[in-house]
Design a protein around this motif. Sequence first.
Motif, PDB file in Angstrom:
ATOM      1  N   UNK A 334       0.947  -1.221   0.026  1.00 17.35           N
ATOM      2  CA  UNK A 334       0.020  -0.110  -0.024  1.00 17.35           C
ATOM      3  C   UNK A 334       0.897   1.247  -0.010  1.00 17.35           C
ATOM      4  N   UNK A 335       1.814   1.269   0.745  1.00 14.91           N
ATOM      5  CA  UNK A 335       3.103   2.436   0.933  1.00 14.91           C
ATOM      6  C   UNK A 335       3.553   2.581  -0.381  1.00 14.91           C
ATOM      7  N   UNK A 336       4.177   1.387  -0.931  1.00 12.91           N
ATOM      8  CA  UNK A 336       4.731   1.468  -2.345  1.00 12.91           C
ATOM      9  C   UNK A 336       3.791   2.064  -3.411  1.00 12.91           C
ATOM     10  N   UNK A 337       2.452   1.615  -3.683  1.00 12.20           N
ATOM     11  CA  UNK A 337       1.631   1.961  -4.360  1.00 12.20           C
ATOM     12  C   UNK A 337       1.133   3.382  -4.281  1.00 12.20           C
ATOM     13  N   UNK A 338       1.329   3.910  -3.006  1.00 11.47           N
ATOM     14  CA  UNK A 338       0.946   5.496  -2.884  1.00 11.47           C
ATOM     15  C   UNK A 338       1.848   6.354  -3.481  1.00 11.47           C
ATOM     16  N   UNK A 339       3.141   6.096  -3.394  1.00  8.89           N
ATOM     17  CA  UNK A 339       4.310   6.816  -3.947  1.00  8.89           C
ATOM     18  C   UNK A 339       4.337   6.774  -5.265  1.00  8.89           C
ATOM     19  N   UNK A 340       4.148   5.584  -5.894  1.00  3.73           N
ATOM     20  CA  UNK A 340       4.358   5.253  -7.212  1.00  3.73           C
ATOM     21  C   UNK A 340       2.961   6.125  -8.007  1.00  3.73           C
ATOM     22  N   UNK A 341       1.784   6.060  -7.158  1.00  6.22           N
ATOM     23  CA  UNK A 341       0.847   6.829  -7.820  1.00  6.22           C
ATOM     24  C   UNK A 341       1.045   8.277  -7.817  1.00  6.22           C
ATOM     25  N   UNK A 342       1.696   8.737  -6.974  1.00  8.28           N
ATOM     26  CA  UNK A 342       1.846  10.112  -6.705  1.00  8.28           C
ATOM     27  C   UNK A 342       3.044  10.408  -7.952  1.00  8.28           C
ATOM     28  N   UNK A 343       3.982   9.778  -8.285  1.00  5.47           N
ATOM     29  CA  UNK A 343       4.880   9.816  -9.118  1.00  5.47           C
ATOM     30  C   UNK A 343       4.027  10.042 -10.540  1.00  5.47           C
ATOM     31  N   UNK A 344       3.311   8.900 -10.893  1.00  4.49           N
ATOM     32  CA  UNK A 344       2.943   8.723 -12.147  1.00  4.49           C
ATOM     33  C   UNK A 344       1.728   9.877 -12.336  1.00  4.49           C
ATOM     34  N   UNK A 345       1.069  10.319 -11.281  1.00  3.72           N
ATOM     35  CA  UNK A 345       0.143  11.475 -11.228  1.00  3.72           C
ATOM     36  C   UNK A 345       0.881  12.832 -11.756  1.00  3.72           C
ATOM     37  N   UNK A 346       1.875  13.225 -10.946  1.00  2.00           N
ATOM     38  CA  UNK A 346       2.711  14.288 -11.333  1.00  2.00           C
ATOM     39  C   UNK A 346       3.253  14.426 -12.747  1.00  2.00           C
ATOM     40  N   UNK A 347       3.825  13.168 -13.157  1.00  3.88           N
ATOM     41  CA  UNK A 347       3.855  13.003 -14.534  1.00  3.88           C
ATOM     42  C   UNK A 347       3.025  13.120 -15.620  1.00  3.88           C
ATOM     43  N   UNK A 348       1.843  12.791 -15.476  1.00  2.00           N
ATOM     44  CA  UNK A 348       0.639  12.690 -16.257  1.00  2.00           C
ATOM     45  C   UNK A 348       0.267  14.155 -16.356  1.00  2.00           C
ATOM     46  N   UNK A 349       0.159  14.539 -15.166  1.00  2.95           N
ATOM     47  CA  UNK A 349      -0.193  16.062 -15.166  1.00  2.95           C
ATOM     48  C   UNK A 349       0.623  16.978 -15.939  1.00  2.95           C
ATOM     49  N   UNK A 350       1.829  16.989 -15.758  1.00  3.64           N
ATOM     50  CA  UNK A 350       2.808  17.717 -16.618  1.00  3.64           C
ATOM     51  C   UNK A 350       2.937  17.307 -18.101  1.00  3.64           C
ATOM     52  N   UNK A 351       2.578  16.064 -18.129  1.00  8.98           N
ATOM     53  CA  UNK A 351       2.665  15.839 -19.828  1.00  8.98           C
ATOM     54  C   UNK A 351       1.301  16.238 -20.514  1.00  8.98           C
ATOM     55  N   UNK A 352       0.179  16.155 -19.835  1.00 13.25           N
ATOM     56  CA  UNK A 352      -1.072  16.643 -20.507  1.00 13.25           C
ATOM     57  C   UNK A 352      -1.142  18.211 -20.613  1.00 13.25           C
ATOM     58  N   UNK A 353      -0.573  18.805 -19.557  1.00 18.99           N
ATOM     59  CA  UNK A 353      -0.106  20.387 -19.618  1.00 18.99           C
ATOM     60  C   UNK A 353       0.602  20.542 -20.922  1.00 18.99           C
ATOM     61  N   UNK A 354       1.849  19.773 -21.241  1.00 18.76           N
ATOM     62  CA  UNK A 354       2.824  20.016 -22.236  1.00 18.76           C
ATOM     63  C   UNK A 354       2.216  19.781 -23.594  1.00 18.76           C
ATOM     64  N   UNK A 355       1.238  18.960 -23.673  1.00 20.58           N
ATOM     65  CA  UNK A 355       0.563  18.650 -24.804  1.00 20.58           C
ATOM     66  C   UNK A 355      -0.257  19.590 -25.348  1.00 20.58           C
ATOM     67  N   UNK A 356      -1.277  20.119 -24.316  1.00 25.31           N
ATOM     68  CA  UNK A 356      -2.047  21.208 -24.759  1.00 25.31           C
ATOM     69  C   UNK A 356      -1.240  22.309 -25.055  1.00 25.31           C
ATOM     70  N   UNK A 357      -0.282  22.610 -24.317  1.00 26.79           N
ATOM     71  CA  UNK A 357       0.497  23.919 -24.811  1.00 26.79           C
ATOM     72  C   UNK A 357       0.998  23.663 -26.076  1.00 26.79           C
ATOM     73  N   UNK A 358       1.759  22.561 -26.413  1.00 25.00           N
ATOM     74  CA  UNK A 358       2.214  22.271 -27.738  1.00 25.00           C
ATOM     75  C   UNK A 358       1.209  22.309 -28.795  1.00 25.00           C
ATOM     76  N   UNK A 359      -0.037  21.748 -28.520  1.00 21.60           N
ATOM     77  CA  UNK A 359      -1.052  21.949 -29.479  1.00 21.60           C
ATOM     78  C   UNK A 359      -1.470  23.272 -29.849  1.00 21.60           C
TER      79      UNK A 359
END
Length: 420
Positions: A334-359
Amino acid sequence: MRFLFDRNTWQEIFGSIGKNKIRTIITIVGVLWGIFIYITLSGASKGMDNGFERMFETIARNSMFVWAQSTSMPNEGFKTGRQLQLKLGDAIMIENRIPEVQYIAPRNVKGFFGSTPARVGRGKESGSYPVFGDFPSFTKIAPKKIYDGGRFLNDEDIEKARKVCVIGERTEKELFKKGEKTIGGFIEIDDVFFQVVGVHKFDASGGFGGDGDIFIPFATFKKLYNTGDNVGWFSIAAYDDVDVVKVEENIKNLLKNIHHVHPDDERAFGSFNLGEQFGKIIGFAKGITFLSLIVGIATILAGVIGIGNILLISVKERTKELGVRRALGATPKEVRSQIILESVFLTMIAGIMGIILGAGTLSLISRMTKDIDFPYTNPTVPIPYVFGALLIMVVLGTLIGLIPAQRAVSIKPIDALREE
């Protein structure tokens, strides 16, 4: 997977992110910038690729032009400087001897290469326009868009040396009154009446030729201007799967043999290989796309590593909190999943914002380059490439999240509770 939809899970993620907003934003910008660079550069190179694709729509990609010049070397008793002349028979020889040639169109023109344009008139209206003598096969190499109700030259026009012509939009506008029927009408070309059988559309986005060009049958041109079997130049299209540079070399070698030119004489026949130039352009565009991929991935990787670092710091700051969770029964998974989810969430948010800005940037570039003369149109990135970039970011976010996640799991509850 229930923890993904657990309200407490997301409260902890947002709580962790919100503890140091500036640090989180700076880290996200690194990933955002990477995907932005990738989207923008890939889209820009695709716009260039699309522009040249559109430009070459009006002519075969594996095409070339070949014309005669003067010799630079003596051969078989002929002196240096002999002026060469292409003949209709040369086209037949090229067709028979070089199987890689798909189409060949002998062409003549009055109004280019130092010759004076033809005097064309209709009633009181007149002007000077270039007149081309062509075969129907020319449209296999450089397709012409003809307005409804008209046609281009056909084989019967050649056989009977008909006095018919295909005129351009500007020619029609200047010689015919508005609303007057053009197809079937007559114009005078150097004091000889020709019937208009078609009006060709002019594409300002690329290609060759102008909106005032007039096309007449090659056989008619020969009679009108007494050119005999002389040919100004050959327009040639090779098959798509052949080496167009080698085909050009073979054509020149054959012409040298026909006209008794020294094999090493490079000046005797001139040529322009569109197929070779198109290949270089496409290679350049692919190079830019590859460069954008490398730069984008490198920048994304640097940003993701930054996210890993911020999560390591976050784990250090939350040592006591994690110890309490472990003491209350939270499993290492549970602890491991919590930290990994946080990492993926930050990465996805940054990626989606970059795609919108690029578009958005590509949309702005598209509007700014809409009416320029340079062959550039519709800068976009294929959707599979975008999803591929997001998938790579998810994988990288997961992998980089394993490091702080493992650090969090390795914390013993008793040690964490002692942490001040």
